[in-house]
Design an enzyme around this catalytic site. Structure first.
Site, mmCIF file in Angstrom:
data_model
loop_
_atom_site.group_PDB
_atom_site.id
_atom_site.type_symbol
_atom_site.label_atom_id
_atom_site.label_comp_id
_atom_site.label_asym_id
_atom_site.label_seq_id
_atom_site.Cartn_x
_atom_site.Cartn_y
_atom_site.Cartn_z
ATOM 1 N N ASP A 122 66.593 -74.540 17.042
ATOM 2 C CA ASP A 122 67.138 -73.901 18.259
ATOM 3 C C ASP A 122 68.799 -73.704 18.618
ATOM 4 O OD1 ASP A 122 67.711 -75.282 20.893
ATOM 5 O OD2 ASP A 122 67.847 -77.531 20.357
ATOM 6 N N HIS A 142 72.917 -82.375 18.386
ATOM 7 C CA HIS A 142 71.317 -83.667 18.917
ATOM 8 C C HIS A 142 71.939 -85.034 18.227
ATOM 9 C CE1 HIS A 142 69.315 -79.715 17.985
ATOM 10 N NE2 HIS A 142 69.420 -79.507 19.049
ATOM 11 N N SER A 172 73.587 -79.753 14.707
ATOM 12 C CA SER A 172 72.968 -80.587 14.616
ATOM 13 C C SER A 172 73.341 -80.801 12.725
ATOM 14 C CB SER A 172 70.964 -79.984 14.827
ATOM 15 O OG SER A 172 70.088 -80.362 14.385
#
Length: 357
Positions: free
Chosen positions: A292, A196, A170
Site C-alpha cells: 500500500d 493502518h 503500517s
C-alpha cells in the site's frame, strides 16, 4: 525441503479466545500454535520451553499486568509480540502504550458468535503474524537510544505556495510516526498521515502524539481546513484524502471500498496528494507490511512531489518502503532518526517558510 512453520504462543485469559485463535492459526499452512497460556506467569515458563517465533498477548490480563509483562519481556528476551485488544477506550490506550513498549502490531478481539467476517479476520491475523515473524525486534534500551535532534524552524520569508508533508505507514508505524513528528518545529507545514489502524484506536493515537509533539496532532475531520503546524491522522475505517476549497487545502473523509484491503489506504491519500498537492508535497513512506502506497508514491513523484522512504535497517517491517522504492517513486532512502531533518532540509531548499496562513 519445506520451510519451518512459524511457532506461535497465544496468551489470553479467555479459554474461548485461546481456542478460536488456535483454530485460526492452525488453519494456515505456514504457522502453528505451539502453546497457549491463561496468564503471563504461565506464558513466561512456556516461552522457555517452546521458544516461540511470535507471541500473541491479550492487553488486559490477570495475575500480572500485560504491560508489565511486555516491558520485562522486551528488556530481557525481545521477541515479536502481537497484541490482541478489546474495542474499548481503555483497551485502545493500553494498546498504544504496548506499541510504545515494543509490541510489533495489534489486532482487535474477534466478535464471538459471528462467523460472518471470520474469514477476513483470519486473513488479518495470519498476515500480521507473518509480518511479526519477520520483524526486527530490539531490546527496549536500544529503542530509546539516539533520539533525533530537533529539526530547524523555517525562518525564511513567506511564500504563497503552501507546502504539505504526506505520510503513510503500517506495521511498526505508530512508533515510527512518533519519532518522525516529535522533532518537527511548530512552523512545520501541515502533515497528513495514514497509519493502518481500525476504528476506535486512532483518536487515542492522535491524543498521545499531541502530548509529545510541538505541532498539534489530531484525528482528521471531514471538511476541516488543513493548516500549518498541524498533523492530521486518518480515522480508522475512513479513507483520508487531500482536497481543495478555493485556495485552501481541506481534509476529505470517505467510506469508499477498502484499497489494498485497507481503509484508510495510503494509496488513496497519496493519489489525492498527487492531484491536489503536486510539487508542493513532500511524501514519506515508513515501516509497514505489503505494498500500500507504492503506486501512489510513484504518482506523487510524477506530479512533482519529492519522496523519501525509511531504510531497511530502521524498519520493523521493510515492506511498504521496499515496494515504493521498487516502483520508482522514491528520491531518497533515509534512516528513521534522520527523516525529520531530511524533510525539513528539503523544504528549506525552497527558500521559504513553506506555508500560508
Amino acid at each position: 525441503m519445506t520451510a519451518a512453520k512459524i511457532k506461535v504462543l497465544c496468551v489470553d485469559d479467555s479459554a474461548l479466545i485461546r481456542s478460536l485463535m488456535s483454530e485460526i492459526i492452525n488453519s494456515q499452512p505456514d504457522m502453528e500454535v505451539v502453546g497457549t497460556a491463561p496468564d503471563p506467569l504461565v506464558a513466561r515458563d512456556l516461552i522457555k520451553r517452546v521458544n516461540p517465533d511470535v507471541l500473541t498477548l491479550d492487553v488486559e490480563m490477570p495475575r500480572m499486568d500485560g504491560l508489565d509483562f511486555l516491558e520485562r519481556l522486551m528488556r530481557l528476551r525481545p521477541m515479536p509480540v502481537l497484541m490482541v485488544s478489546s474495542l474499548t477506550e481503555r483497551g485502545s490506550e493500553i494498546t498504544m502504550r504496548a506499541l510504545e513498549l515494543g509490541a510489533v502490531d495489534f489486532v482487535t478481539k474477534p466478535k464471538l458468535g459471528i462467523r460472518e467476517g471470520l474469514l477476513d479476520y483470519t486473513q488479518t491475523i495470519a498476515d500480521k503474524i507473518r509480518a511479526a515473524s519477520r520483524a526486527r525486534v530490539r531490546a527496549r534500551a536500544e529503542q530509546s537510544a539516539g533520539a533525533a535532534p530537533v529539526a530547524p524552524m523555517l525562518r525564511a520569508p513567506l511564500l504563497s505556495t503552501e507546502k504539505l508533508i504526506i505520510v503513510g505507514a503500517s506495521t511498526g508505524g505508530t512508533e515510527a510516526i512518533k519519532d518522525f513528528l516529535t522533532p518537527l518545529p511548530p512552523d512545520s507545514p501541515a502533515v497528513m498521515i495514514v497509519q493502518h489502524m481500525p476504528a476506535g484506536f486512532t483518536k487515542s493515537f492522535a491524543h498521545r502524539l499531541n502530548g509529545l509533539c510541538r505541532i498539534t496532532v489530531k484525528e482528521a475531520e471531514h471538511g476541516e481546513r488543513v493548516l500549518p503546524g498541524y498533523a492530521y491522522i486518518a480515522p480508522g475505517d475512513s479513507h483520508l484524502l487531500l482536497a481543495r476549497s478555493g485556495a485552501n487545502y481541506v481534509a476529505h473523509l470517505s467510506q469508499e471500498a477498502p484499497v489494498n484491503r485497507h481503509r484508510p489506504s495510503v494509496d488513496v491519500l497519496f493519489d489525492s496528494a498527487a492531484i491536489h498537492g503536486g510539487k508542493n508535497v513532500t511524501g514519506v513512506i515508513l515501516t509497514g507490511m505489503g505494498k500500500d502506497g507504492a503506486r501512489g508514491m510513484l504518482r506523487m513523484r510524477e506530479a512533482g512531489a519529492y519522496n523519501l522512504a525509511q531504510d531497511e535497517q530502521s524498519c520493523i517491517v521493510f515492506g511498504m518502503p521496499k515496494e515504493a522504492i521498487a516502483a520508482g517513486g522514491v528520491h531518497e532512502v533515509v534512516p528513521l532518526h534522520q527523516m525529520s531533518q531530511r524533510v525539513m532540509a528539503h523544504l528549506a531548499t525552497f527558500g521559504a517558510r513553506a506555508q500560508r496562513v
